[in-house]
Design a protein around this motif. Structure first.
Motif, PDB file in Angstrom:
ATOM      1  N   TYR A   2       0.426  -0.795  -0.097  1.00 57.32           N
ATOM      2  CA  TYR A   2       0.370   0.103  -0.057  1.00 57.32           C
ATOM      3  C   TYR A   2       0.697   1.380  -0.113  1.00 57.32           C
ATOM      4  O   TYR A   2       2.063   1.041   0.953  1.00 57.32           O
ATOM      5  CB  TYR A   2      -0.815   0.011   1.033  1.00 57.32           C
ATOM      6  CG  TYR A   2      -2.035  -1.583   0.740  1.00 57.32           C
ATOM      7  CD1 TYR A   2      -3.093  -0.872   0.231  1.00 57.32           C
ATOM      8  CD2 TYR A   2      -1.643  -2.503   2.035  1.00 57.32           C
ATOM      9  CE1 TYR A   2      -4.311  -1.825   0.845  1.00 57.32           C
ATOM     10  CE2 TYR A   2      -1.915  -3.435   1.348  1.00 57.32           C
ATOM     11  CZ  TYR A   2      -3.564  -2.968   1.417  1.00 57.32           C
ATOM     12  OH  TYR A   2      -4.852  -4.323   1.218  1.00 57.32           O
ATOM     13  N   LEU A   3      -0.022   2.535  -0.730  1.00 55.82           N
ATOM     14  CA  LEU A   3       1.366   3.736  -0.688  1.00 55.82           C
ATOM     15  C   LEU A   3      -0.179   4.550   0.282  1.00 55.82           C
ATOM     16  O   LEU A   3      -0.879   4.599  -0.204  1.00 55.82           O
ATOM     17  CB  LEU A   3       1.493   4.122  -2.470  1.00 55.82           C
ATOM     18  CG  LEU A   3       1.479   5.311  -2.422  1.00 55.82           C
ATOM     19  CD1 LEU A   3       3.216   5.780  -1.475  1.00 55.82           C
ATOM     20  CD2 LEU A   3       1.932   5.735  -3.637  1.00 55.82           C
ATOM     21  N   ALA A   4       0.888   5.019   1.587  1.00 52.80           N
ATOM     22  CA  ALA A   4      -0.279   6.281   2.228  1.00 52.80           C
ATOM     23  C   ALA A   4       0.488   7.580   1.981  1.00 52.80           C
ATOM     24  O   ALA A   4       1.222   7.344   2.251  1.00 52.80           O
ATOM     25  CB  ALA A   4       0.314   6.356   3.625  1.00 52.80           C
ATOM     26  N   LYS A   5      -0.839   7.964   1.026  1.00 51.38           N
ATOM     27  CA  LYS A   5       0.235   9.884   1.460  1.00 51.38           C
ATOM     28  C   LYS A   5      -0.535  10.224   2.039  1.00 51.38           C
ATOM     29  O   LYS A   5      -1.869  10.526   2.238  1.00 51.38           O
ATOM     30  CB  LYS A   5      -0.884  10.003  -0.171  1.00 51.38           C
ATOM     31  CG  LYS A   5      -0.366   9.206  -1.440  1.00 51.38           C
ATOM     32  CD  LYS A   5      -0.941   9.482  -2.816  1.00 51.38           C
ATOM     33  CE  LYS A   5      -0.667   8.960  -3.602  1.00 51.38           C
ATOM     34  NZ  LYS A   5      -0.710   8.972  -5.118  1.00 51.38           N
ATOM     35  N   ILE A   6       0.509  11.168   3.182  1.00 54.48           N
ATOM     36  CA  ILE A   6      -0.075  11.799   4.117  1.00 54.48           C
ATOM     37  C   ILE A   6       0.088  13.711   4.019  1.00 54.48           C
ATOM     38  O   ILE A   6       1.053  13.617   3.452  1.00 54.48           O
ATOM     39  CB  ILE A   6       0.777  11.187   5.238  1.00 54.48           C
ATOM     40  CG1 ILE A   6       0.215   9.860   5.519  1.00 54.48           C
ATOM     41  CG2 ILE A   6       0.614  11.921   7.194  1.00 54.48           C
ATOM     42  CD1 ILE A   6       1.653   9.238   6.071  1.00 54.48           C
ATOM     43  N   TYR A   7      -0.938  13.956   4.798  1.00 58.06           N
ATOM     44  CA  TYR A   7      -0.462  15.414   3.790  1.00 58.06           C
ATOM     45  C   TYR A   7      -1.086  16.197   5.925  1.00 58.06           C
ATOM     46  O   TYR A   7      -2.141  15.990   6.577  1.00 58.06           O
ATOM     47  CB  TYR A   7      -2.205  16.188   3.098  1.00 58.06           C
ATOM     48  CG  TYR A   7      -2.320  15.654   2.145  1.00 58.06           C
ATOM     49  CD1 TYR A   7      -1.763  15.998   1.516  1.00 58.06           C
ATOM     50  CD2 TYR A   7      -2.981  13.885   1.992  1.00 58.06           C
ATOM     51  CE1 TYR A   7      -1.676  15.326  -0.241  1.00 58.06           C
ATOM     52  CE2 TYR A   7      -2.822  13.452   0.982  1.00 58.06           C
ATOM     53  CZ  TYR A   7      -2.137  13.872  -0.882  1.00 58.06           C
ATOM     54  OH  TYR A   7      -2.364  13.759  -1.908  1.00 58.06           O
ATOM     55  N   TYR A  42       4.121  17.199   3.412  1.00 56.42           N
ATOM     56  CA  TYR A  42       3.301  16.424   2.596  1.00 56.42           C
ATOM     57  C   TYR A  42       4.730  14.748   2.511  1.00 56.42           C
ATOM     58  O   TYR A  42       5.692  14.929   2.264  1.00 56.42           O
ATOM     59  CB  TYR A  42       2.853  16.534   0.689  1.00 56.42           C
ATOM     60  CG  TYR A  42       3.089  14.585   0.252  1.00 56.42           C
ATOM     61  CD1 TYR A  42       1.658  14.112   0.376  1.00 56.42           C
ATOM     62  CD2 TYR A  42       4.327  14.126  -0.764  1.00 56.42           C
ATOM     63  CE1 TYR A  42       1.628  14.066  -0.612  1.00 56.42           C
ATOM     64  CE2 TYR A  42       3.648  13.343  -1.589  1.00 56.42           C
ATOM     65  CZ  TYR A  42       2.098  12.677  -1.465  1.00 56.42           C
ATOM     66  OH  TYR A  42       2.117  12.118  -2.003  1.00 56.42           O
ATOM     67  N   PHE A  43       3.660  13.458   2.693  1.00 55.46           N
ATOM     68  CA  PHE A  43       4.369  12.827   2.948  1.00 55.46           C
ATOM     69  C   PHE A  43       4.540  11.512   2.657  1.00 55.46           C
ATOM     70  O   PHE A  43       2.645  11.004   2.394  1.00 55.46           O
ATOM     71  CB  PHE A  43       4.753  11.542   4.348  1.00 55.46           C
ATOM     72  CG  PHE A  43       5.484  12.683   5.662  1.00 55.46           C
ATOM     73  CD1 PHE A  43       7.187  12.784   5.620  1.00 55.46           C
ATOM     74  CD2 PHE A  43       4.464  13.580   6.305  1.00 55.46           C
ATOM     75  CE1 PHE A  43       7.364  13.870   7.025  1.00 55.46           C
ATOM     76  CE2 PHE A  43       4.745  14.541   7.233  1.00 55.46           C
ATOM     77  CZ  PHE A  43       6.480  14.654   7.199  1.00 55.46           C
ATOM     78  N   GLN A  44       4.807  10.381   1.612  1.00 55.95           N
ATOM     79  CA  GLN A  44       4.378   8.728   1.085  1.00 55.95           C
ATOM     80  C   GLN A  44       5.739   8.096   1.524  1.00 55.95           C
ATOM     81  O   GLN A  44       6.113   7.955   1.551  1.00 55.95           O
ATOM     82  CB  GLN A  44       4.882   9.358  -0.182  1.00 55.95           C
ATOM     83  CG  GLN A  44       4.267  10.315  -1.433  1.00 55.95           C
ATOM     84  CD  GLN A  44       5.052   9.877  -2.739  1.00 55.95           C
ATOM     85  OE1 GLN A  44       5.553   9.410  -3.021  1.00 55.95           O
ATOM     86  NE2 GLN A  44       4.117  10.048  -3.978  1.00 55.95           N
ATOM     87  N   VAL A  45       4.904   6.873   1.809  1.00 55.39           N
ATOM     88  CA  VAL A  45       5.022   6.037   2.805  1.00 55.39           C
ATOM     89  C   VAL A  45       4.733   4.313   2.176  1.00 55.39           C
ATOM     90  O   VAL A  45       3.447   4.576   2.278  1.00 55.39           O
ATOM     91  CB  VAL A  45       4.251   5.779   4.567  1.00 55.39           C
ATOM     92  CG1 VAL A  45       5.223   4.721   5.211  1.00 55.39           C
ATOM     93  CG2 VAL A  45       5.358   7.201   4.857  1.00 55.39           C
ATOM     94  N   LYS A  46       5.582   3.646   2.278  1.00 55.39           N
ATOM     95  CA  LYS A  46       5.254   2.446   1.355  1.00 55.39           C
ATOM     96  C   LYS A  46       4.904   1.613   2.419  1.00 55.39           C
ATOM     97  O   LYS A  46       5.739   1.018   2.912  1.00 55.39           O
ATOM     98  CB  LYS A  46       6.444   2.184   0.480  1.00 55.39           C
ATOM     99  CG  LYS A  46       5.896   2.539  -1.133  1.00 55.39           C
ATOM    100  CD  LYS A  46       7.087   2.643  -1.990  1.00 55.39           C
ATOM    101  CE  LYS A  46       6.501   3.058  -3.307  1.00 55.39           C
ATOM    102  NZ  LYS A  46       7.814   2.974  -3.862  1.00 55.39           N
TER     103      LYS A  46
END
Length: 82
Positions: A2-7, A42-46
């Protein structure tokens, strides 16, 4: 996976000084209709996990533990399967 796009942004009650400066600069550059500007992170976490609900709980946990200042910031996130 999964890819989480965190704002991450400031809470509404917190002054956003960078947003104010950006808004002012846009007005000086004569961009019409700018009502408000918010600056954030903004962060992207796999992540891997059994299912989306489990991964969502993990995202919320890691954001709360490390990525935000609870006194001044809030967050939203999107989660997509990749």
């Amino acid at each position: 996976m999964y890819l989480a796009k965190i704002y991450v942004t400031y809470k509404p009650s917190i002054l956003d000084p960078q947003g104010v400066v950006i808004k002012s600069a846009l007005e000086r550059l004569e961009y019409p209709g700018i009502e408000d500007v918010s600056q954030g992170k903004y962060f992207q976490v796999k992540l891997t996990g059994a299912d989306q609900a489990t991964v969502a709980k993990e995202v919320e946990s890691l954001v709360e533990a490390l990525l935000i200042n609870h006194n001044t910031e809030t967050y939203t996130y999107d989660l997509e399967e990749i």
